[in-house]
Design a protein around this motif. Structure first.
Motif, PDB file in Angstrom:
ATOM      1  N   GLU A   9       0.902  -1.309   0.077  1.00 13.38           N
ATOM      2  CA  GLU A   9       0.073  -0.037   0.026  1.00 13.38           C
ATOM      3  C   GLU A   9       0.946   1.182  -0.107  1.00 13.38           C
ATOM      4  O   GLU A   9       0.570   2.144  -0.623  1.00 13.38           O
ATOM      5  CB  GLU A   9      -0.868   0.030   1.243  1.00 13.38           C
ATOM      6  N   LYS A  10       1.963   1.353   0.574  1.00 17.20           N
ATOM      7  CA  LYS A  10       2.963   2.388   0.688  1.00 17.20           C
ATOM      8  C   LYS A  10       3.461   2.493  -0.738  1.00 17.20           C
ATOM      9  O   LYS A  10       3.632   3.572  -1.261  1.00 17.20           O
ATOM     10  CB  LYS A  10       4.074   2.258   1.694  1.00 17.20           C
ATOM     11  N   ASP A  12       2.192   1.639  -3.444  1.00 19.61           N
ATOM     12  CA  ASP A  12       1.106   2.236  -4.361  1.00 19.61           C
ATOM     13  C   ASP A  12       0.920   3.637  -4.206  1.00 19.61           C
ATOM     14  O   ASP A  12       0.479   4.292  -5.129  1.00 19.61           O
ATOM     15  CB  ASP A  12      -0.313   1.210  -4.273  1.00 19.61           C
ATOM     16  N   ARG A  13       1.131   3.956  -3.022  1.00 18.35           N
ATOM     17  CA  ARG A  13       0.631   5.693  -2.693  1.00 18.35           C
ATOM     18  C   ARG A  13       2.186   6.229  -2.497  1.00 18.35           C
ATOM     19  O   ARG A  13       1.931   7.567  -2.260  1.00 18.35           O
ATOM     20  CB  ARG A  13       0.064   5.594  -1.201  1.00 18.35           C
ATOM     21  N   SER A  14       3.083   5.710  -3.151  1.00 21.30           N
ATOM     22  CA  SER A  14       4.374   6.689  -3.011  1.00 21.30           C
ATOM     23  C   SER A  14       4.295   7.883  -3.948  1.00 21.30           C
ATOM     24  O   SER A  14       3.594   7.802  -5.065  1.00 21.30           O
ATOM     25  CB  SER A  14       5.568   5.775  -3.227  1.00 21.30           C
ATOM     26  N   LYS A  15       4.975   8.893  -3.601  1.00 22.04           N
ATOM     27  CA  LYS A  15       5.111  10.119  -4.322  1.00 22.04           C
ATOM     28  C   LYS A  15       5.968   9.920  -5.270  1.00 22.04           C
ATOM     29  O   LYS A  15       6.850   9.051  -5.605  1.00 22.04           O
ATOM     30  CB  LYS A  15       5.797  11.245  -3.182  1.00 22.04           C
ATOM     31  N   THR A  16       5.945  11.079  -6.343  1.00 23.59           N
ATOM     32  CA  THR A  16       6.837  10.867  -7.542  1.00 23.59           C
ATOM     33  C   THR A  16       8.184  11.295  -6.918  1.00 23.59           C
ATOM     34  O   THR A  16       8.343  12.397  -6.091  1.00 23.59           O
ATOM     35  CB  THR A  16       6.209  12.052  -8.471  1.00 23.59           C
ATOM     36  N   ARG A 188       6.628  -4.996  -7.459  1.00 25.32           N
ATOM     37  CA  ARG A 188       5.896  -3.956  -7.448  1.00 25.32           C
ATOM     38  C   ARG A 188       6.644  -2.469  -7.194  1.00 25.32           C
ATOM     39  O   ARG A 188       5.906  -1.628  -8.103  1.00 25.32           O
ATOM     40  CB  ARG A 188       5.100  -4.067  -5.982  1.00 25.32           C
ATOM     41  N   LYS A 192       6.594   0.320 -10.480  1.00 22.63           N
ATOM     42  CA  LYS A 192       6.117   1.862 -10.156  1.00 22.63           C
ATOM     43  C   LYS A 192       7.210   2.817 -10.265  1.00 22.63           C
ATOM     44  O   LYS A 192       6.759   3.939 -10.586  1.00 22.63           O
ATOM     45  CB  LYS A 192       5.759   1.818  -8.795  1.00 22.63           C
ATOM     46  N   SER A 238      10.083   6.357  -1.378  1.00 15.62           N
ATOM     47  CA  SER A 238       9.016   5.672  -1.687  1.00 15.62           C
ATOM     48  C   SER A 238       8.027   5.013  -0.701  1.00 15.62           C
ATOM     49  O   SER A 238       6.878   5.212  -0.435  1.00 15.62           O
ATOM     50  CB  SER A 238       9.200   4.557  -2.890  1.00 15.62           C
TER      51      SER A 238
END
Length: 247
Positions: A9-10, A12-16, A188, A192, A238
């Motif tokens: 989940e972290k 998937d929600r990580s910043k650019t 994963r 990303k 990330s």
């Protein structure tokens, strides 16, 4: 929610991520850990040299015993080559395990230096119980992935080099996850952040080699560890560290 799901989940929600920030942070951290990186490279070399000697002693012995008997004009019995191939296999396993474990230990050291944590520079931290078994499994799994990608021609190996690099970092900071979960998280995160991670790996490796060559070749041992550091910051930016003192 279990540890793997939290980690995914972290991711998937990580910043650019910003290429310039990670690269500059990598240079700053390298200034703090270049000695530890050098020691790691020298330790790996010293440990692996005896294996190289054992591997090539049969050929040296054959040359001294009878140069003509083992010339390229004569057939060598396949039976005589079996011990050599066994030694190559054993050496390859040892080299993979040693490299994976020491890189993970180096990432642990990077975290301590980066966050100013107290702790010893243990270069064999993940090559001891309770982690050694998992290091062996992960080494074999990543080797299998690399071999499969190689057999599928050139492009797949370029793709998997990013997840494989990140698998090492993910293990370093999540050693309690199962080997399959670490592989899953590595792919994963690799999917990303593939492009920026690939660029950082290539640029840092080229820079480390060029600077090392300018330092009369021996400097490669000093600069080689720089190519590992960007992956640490990709993970840090990330996923982050829930508790700085966990590892």
């Amino acid at each position: 929610m279990n540890a793997l799901n939290i980690l995914l989940e972290k991711i998937d929600r990580s910043k650019t991520l910003d290429f310039g920030d990670i690269f500059s942070n990598s240079i700053e951290l390298f200034k703090k850990v270049w000695v530890q990186g050098l020691i790691m490279m020298l330790l790996m070399m010293v440990i692996l040299i005896p294996f190289y000697l054992v591997m090539y002693l049969p050929f040296i012995g054959m040359g001294f015993l009878d140069m003509d008997a083992y010339s390229y004009n004569n057939d060598i019995s396949p039976i005589l080559m079996i011990p050599f191939f066994i030694m190559i296999f054993v050496f390859s396993i040892v080299a993979m395990v040693l490299s994976f474990g020491m890189k993970a230990s180096f990432y642990r050291i990077c975290k301590m230096k980066d966050l100013n944590e107290a702790g010893s520079d243990d270069y064999f931290y993940y090559l001891k119980k309770p982690y050694l078994g998992k290091v062996i499994v992960l080494s074999l799994m990543t080797f299998g992935i690399s071999l499969l990608a190689t057999l599928l021609c050139f492009l797949p190996i370029i793709y998997v080099m990013v997840p494989i690099t990140l698998i090492n970092v993910i293990f370093a900071f999540n050693p309690d996850l199962s080997a399959s979960d670490i592989i899953k998280a590595g792919f994963r995160l690799g999917n990303k952040k593939w492009l920026i991670t690939f660029g950082l790996i290539v640029i840092s490796a080229i820079l480390a080699e060029l600077v090392g060559l300018l330092m009369c070749f021996v400097g490669i041992f000093v600069t080689a560890s720089f190519s590992y550091i960007p992956a640490y910051f990709v993970y840090k930016e990330s996923v982050g560290f829930q508790n700085p003192n966990d590892i």
